[in-house]
Motif scaffolding. Structure first.
Motif, PDB file in Angstrom:
ATOM      1  N   GLY A  25       0.348   7.611  35.785  1.00  0.00           N
ATOM      2  CA  GLY A  25       1.343   7.226  36.769  1.00  0.00           C
ATOM      3  C   GLY A  25       1.701   8.465  37.568  1.00  0.00           C
ATOM      4  O   GLY A  25       1.697   9.579  37.037  1.00  0.00           O
ATOM      5  N   VAL A  26       1.979   8.273  38.856  1.00  0.00           N
ATOM      6  CA  VAL A  26       2.297   9.407  39.718  1.00  0.00           C
ATOM      7  C   VAL A  26       3.655   9.187  40.373  1.00  0.00           C
ATOM      8  O   VAL A  26       3.874   8.157  41.012  1.00  0.00           O
ATOM      9  N   ASN A  27       4.551  10.146  40.188  1.00  0.00           N
ATOM     10  CA  ASN A  27       5.846  10.127  40.858  1.00  0.00           C
ATOM     11  C   ASN A  27       6.601   8.812  40.636  1.00  0.00           C
ATOM     12  O   ASN A  27       7.096   8.194  41.577  1.00  0.00           O
ATOM     13  N   LEU A  28       6.661   8.390  39.378  1.00  0.00           N
ATOM     14  CA  LEU A  28       7.330   7.129  39.059  1.00  0.00           C
ATOM     15  C   LEU A  28       8.845   7.256  39.218  1.00  0.00           C
ATOM     16  O   LEU A  28       9.393   8.358  39.264  1.00  0.00           O
ATOM     17  N   ALA A  29       9.493   6.109  39.265  1.00  0.00           N
ATOM     18  CA  ALA A  29      10.941   6.080  39.453  1.00  0.00           C
ATOM     19  C   ALA A  29      11.664   6.624  38.218  1.00  0.00           C
ATOM     20  O   ALA A  29      11.169   6.524  37.103  1.00  0.00           O
ATOM     21  N   ILE A  30      12.835   7.196  38.461  1.00  0.00           N
ATOM     22  CA  ILE A  30      13.686   7.692  37.378  1.00  0.00           C
ATOM     23  C   ILE A  30      14.579   6.543  36.915  1.00  0.00           C
ATOM     24  O   ILE A  30      15.273   5.927  37.713  1.00  0.00           O
ATOM     25  N   ARG A  31      14.524   6.235  35.627  1.00  0.00           N
ATOM     26  CA  ARG A  31      15.367   5.160  35.099  1.00  0.00           C
ATOM     27  C   ARG A  31      16.407   5.661  34.108  1.00  0.00           C
ATOM     28  O   ARG A  31      17.385   4.996  33.829  1.00  0.00           O
ATOM     29  N   ASP A  32      16.162   6.842  33.540  1.00  0.00           N
ATOM     30  CA  ASP A  32      17.170   7.450  32.680  1.00  0.00           C
ATOM     31  C   ASP A  32      17.868   8.514  33.520  1.00  0.00           C
ATOM     32  O   ASP A  32      17.417   9.649  33.615  1.00  0.00           O
ATOM     33  N   VAL A  33      18.976   8.120  34.130  1.00  0.00           N
ATOM     34  CA  VAL A  33      19.609   8.966  35.139  1.00  0.00           C
ATOM     35  C   VAL A  33      20.150  10.264  34.539  1.00  0.00           C
ATOM     36  O   VAL A  33      20.062  11.328  35.143  1.00  0.00           O
ATOM     37  N   LYS A  86      10.810   2.173  28.733  1.00  0.00           N
ATOM     38  CA  LYS A  86      11.205   1.772  27.377  1.00  0.00           C
ATOM     39  C   LYS A  86      12.647   2.163  27.119  1.00  0.00           C
ATOM     40  O   LYS A  86      13.021   3.325  27.240  1.00  0.00           O
ATOM     41  N   ASP A  87      13.465   1.165  26.772  1.00  0.00           N
ATOM     42  CA  ASP A  87      14.866   1.440  26.448  1.00  0.00           C
ATOM     43  C   ASP A  87      15.114   1.108  24.993  1.00  0.00           C
ATOM     44  O   ASP A  87      14.644   0.089  24.498  1.00  0.00           O
ATOM     45  N   THR A  88      15.874   1.946  24.336  1.00  0.00           N
ATOM     46  CA  THR A  88      16.116   1.716  22.916  1.00  0.00           C
ATOM     47  C   THR A  88      17.092   0.571  22.683  1.00  0.00           C
ATOM     48  O   THR A  88      16.885  -0.259  21.813  1.00  0.00           O
ATOM     49  N   PHE A  89      18.141   0.525  23.463  1.00  0.00           N
ATOM     50  CA  PHE A  89      19.226  -0.412  23.153  1.00  0.00           C
ATOM     51  C   PHE A  89      19.323  -1.595  24.103  1.00  0.00           C
ATOM     52  O   PHE A  89      19.987  -2.569  23.808  1.00  0.00           O
ATOM     53  N   THR A  90      18.712  -1.482  25.266  1.00  0.00           N
ATOM     54  CA  THR A  90      18.838  -2.571  26.236  1.00  0.00           C
ATOM     55  C   THR A  90      17.448  -3.069  26.603  1.00  0.00           C
ATOM     56  O   THR A  90      16.452  -2.540  26.135  1.00  0.00           O
ATOM     57  N   LEU A  91      17.400  -4.071  27.458  1.00  0.00           N
ATOM     58  CA  LEU A  91      16.123  -4.569  27.945  1.00  0.00           C
ATOM     59  C   LEU A  91      15.383  -3.469  28.689  1.00  0.00           C
ATOM     60  O   LEU A  91      15.995  -2.679  29.399  1.00  0.00           O
ATOM     61  N   ASP A  92      14.073  -3.420  28.543  1.00  0.00           N
ATOM     62  CA  ASP A  92      13.291  -2.409  29.247  1.00  0.00           C
ATOM     63  C   ASP A  92      13.394  -2.621  30.757  1.00  0.00           C
ATOM     64  O   ASP A  92      13.294  -3.744  31.241  1.00  0.00           O
ATOM     65  N   ASP A  93      13.639  -1.522  31.482  1.00  0.00           N
ATOM     66  CA  ASP A  93      13.795  -1.600  32.936  1.00  0.00           C
ATOM     67  C   ASP A  93      12.459  -1.710  33.638  1.00  0.00           C
ATOM     68  O   ASP A  93      11.506  -1.019  33.285  1.00  0.00           O
ATOM     69  N   LYS A  94      12.425  -2.533  34.667  1.00  0.00           N
ATOM     70  CA  LYS A  94      11.232  -2.602  35.511  1.00  0.00           C
ATOM     71  C   LYS A  94      11.116  -1.333  36.348  1.00  0.00           C
ATOM     72  O   LYS A  94      12.114  -0.810  36.831  1.00  0.00           O
ATOM     73  N   MET A  95       9.867  -0.862  36.505  1.00  0.00           N
ATOM     74  CA  MET A  95       9.620   0.302  37.354  1.00  0.00           C
ATOM     75  C   MET A  95       8.541  -0.018  38.375  1.00  0.00           C
ATOM     76  O   MET A  95       7.728   0.827  38.713  1.00  0.00           O
ATOM     77  N   GLY A  96       8.521  -1.264  38.811  1.00  0.00           N
ATOM     78  CA  GLY A  96       7.572  -1.646  39.845  1.00  0.00           C
ATOM     79  C   GLY A  96       6.370  -2.393  39.315  1.00  0.00           C
ATOM     80  O   GLY A  96       6.111  -2.434  38.111  1.00  0.00           O
ATOM     81  N   ASP A  97       5.643  -3.013  40.243  1.00  0.00           N
ATOM     82  CA  ASP A  97       4.469  -3.779  39.874  1.00  0.00           C
ATOM     83  C   ASP A  97       3.453  -3.708  40.999  1.00  0.00           C
ATOM     84  O   ASP A  97       3.773  -3.326  42.126  1.00  0.00           O
ATOM     85  N   ALA A  98       2.228  -4.070  40.679  1.00  0.00           N
ATOM     86  CA  ALA A  98       1.164  -4.119  41.678  1.00  0.00           C
ATOM     87  C   ALA A  98       0.164  -5.149  41.184  1.00  0.00           C
ATOM     88  O   ALA A  98       0.286  -5.664  40.068  1.00  0.00           O
ATOM     89  N   GLU A  99      -0.813  -5.477  42.020  1.00  0.00           N
ATOM     90  CA  GLU A  99      -1.881  -6.352  41.554  1.00  0.00           C
ATOM     91  C   GLU A  99      -3.145  -6.016  42.300  1.00  0.00           C
ATOM     92  O   GLU A  99      -3.122  -5.375  43.349  1.00  0.00           O
ATOM     93  N   PHE A 100      -4.272  -6.400  41.699  1.00  0.00           N
ATOM     94  CA  PHE A 100      -5.541  -6.218  42.401  1.00  0.00           C
ATOM     95  C   PHE A 100      -6.470  -7.365  42.080  1.00  0.00           C
ATOM     96  O   PHE A 100      -6.260  -8.104  41.115  1.00  0.00           O
ATOM     97  N   HIS A 101      -7.467  -7.549  42.916  1.00  0.00           N
ATOM     98  CA  HIS A 101      -8.486  -8.583  42.723  1.00  0.00           C
ATOM     99  C   HIS A 101      -9.823  -7.899  42.445  1.00  0.00           C
ATOM    100  O   HIS A 101     -10.049  -6.780  42.895  1.00  0.00           O
ATOM    101  N   ILE A 102     -10.695  -8.604  41.732  1.00  0.00           N
ATOM    102  CA  ILE A 102     -11.956  -7.955  41.348  1.00  0.00           C
ATOM    103  C   ILE A 102     -13.177  -8.512  42.091  1.00  0.00           C
ATOM    104  O   ILE A 102     -14.308  -8.237  41.713  1.00  0.00           O
ATOM    105  N   GLY A 103     -12.923  -9.250  43.174  1.00  0.00           N
ATOM    106  CA  GLY A 103     -14.028  -9.821  43.952  1.00  0.00           C
ATOM    107  C   GLY A 103     -15.065  -8.803  44.419  1.00  0.00           C
ATOM    108  O   GLY A 103     -16.266  -8.959  44.163  1.00  0.00           O
TER     109      GLY A 103
END
Length: 179
Positions: A25-33, A86-103
């Motif tokens: 991963g490159v330059n991902l979002a900060i979730r643990d402020v 990954k969060d220990t005590f709460t729901l894991d936070d989303k840090m984005g998504d993407a998709e690709f096709h294999i055609g």
């Protein structure tokens, strides 16, 4: 006879296996402020299949270098890549998504390539508004197999990219990538 078998992965329905190497991963979002970092992992989904990498602790530039294997029976389904913190005590936070096709990748897969040198670029998938590529994605003949390298820009998040490499594995007894 009612048809109930389409949910099972019968060999005769399988085209083959897609090996997805989740590189980094490159330059991902900060979730643990407080610590200015995140504990990211990746989930790869296709249809009902769901695979997961390990968690890399305290990194916004994690290196997973982990290979996940999808069984492909419908090559038209998008492959979704989701990043979570990954969060220990709460729901894991989303840090984005993407998709690709294999055609394009599967098309290149069908080309006969025994005579070209390793490292030859067969084709390139261009980034566009309709896909998640952050830059041109080359499909390469490398060490006797077709490999696609991709950098996916994550959506629904302030920033971040994920680098992947995919290659195909034929399974004996599957219907394969017949022309």
């Amino acid at each position: 006879m009612p048809h109930h078998h389409h949910h099972r992965h019968g060999m005769e329905h399988l085209l083959g296996l897609l090996k997805i190497k989740v590189l980094k991963g490159v330059n991902l979002a900060i979730r643990d402020v407080s610590l200015r970092t995140s504990d990211p992992y990746v989930i790869v989904k296709m249809g009902s299949q769901k695979l997961k990498t390990r968690v890399v602790k305290k990194s916004t530039n994690p290196e997973w270098n982990e290979e996940l294997t999808l069984s492909i029976d419908d090559p038209n389904l998008p492959i979704k890549v989701l990043v979570y913190d990954k969060d220990t005590f709460t729901l894991d936070d989303k840090m984005g998504d993407a998709e690709f096709h294999i055609g394009s990748f599967l098309e290149a897969q069908r080309t006969l390539l025994d005579r070209v040198p390793s490292g030859t670029v067969i084709s390139k998938v261009q980034p566009s508004r309709d896909n998640c590529y952050a830059k041109e994605s080359p499909i390469i003949w490398k060490d006797g197999k077709v490999v696609q390298n991709m950098v996916l820009r994550l959506r629904n998040v302030e920033r971040g990219e994920v680098e992947l490499e995919i290659h195909w594995v034929d399974i004996p007894g599957s219907r394969g990538l017949a022309l």
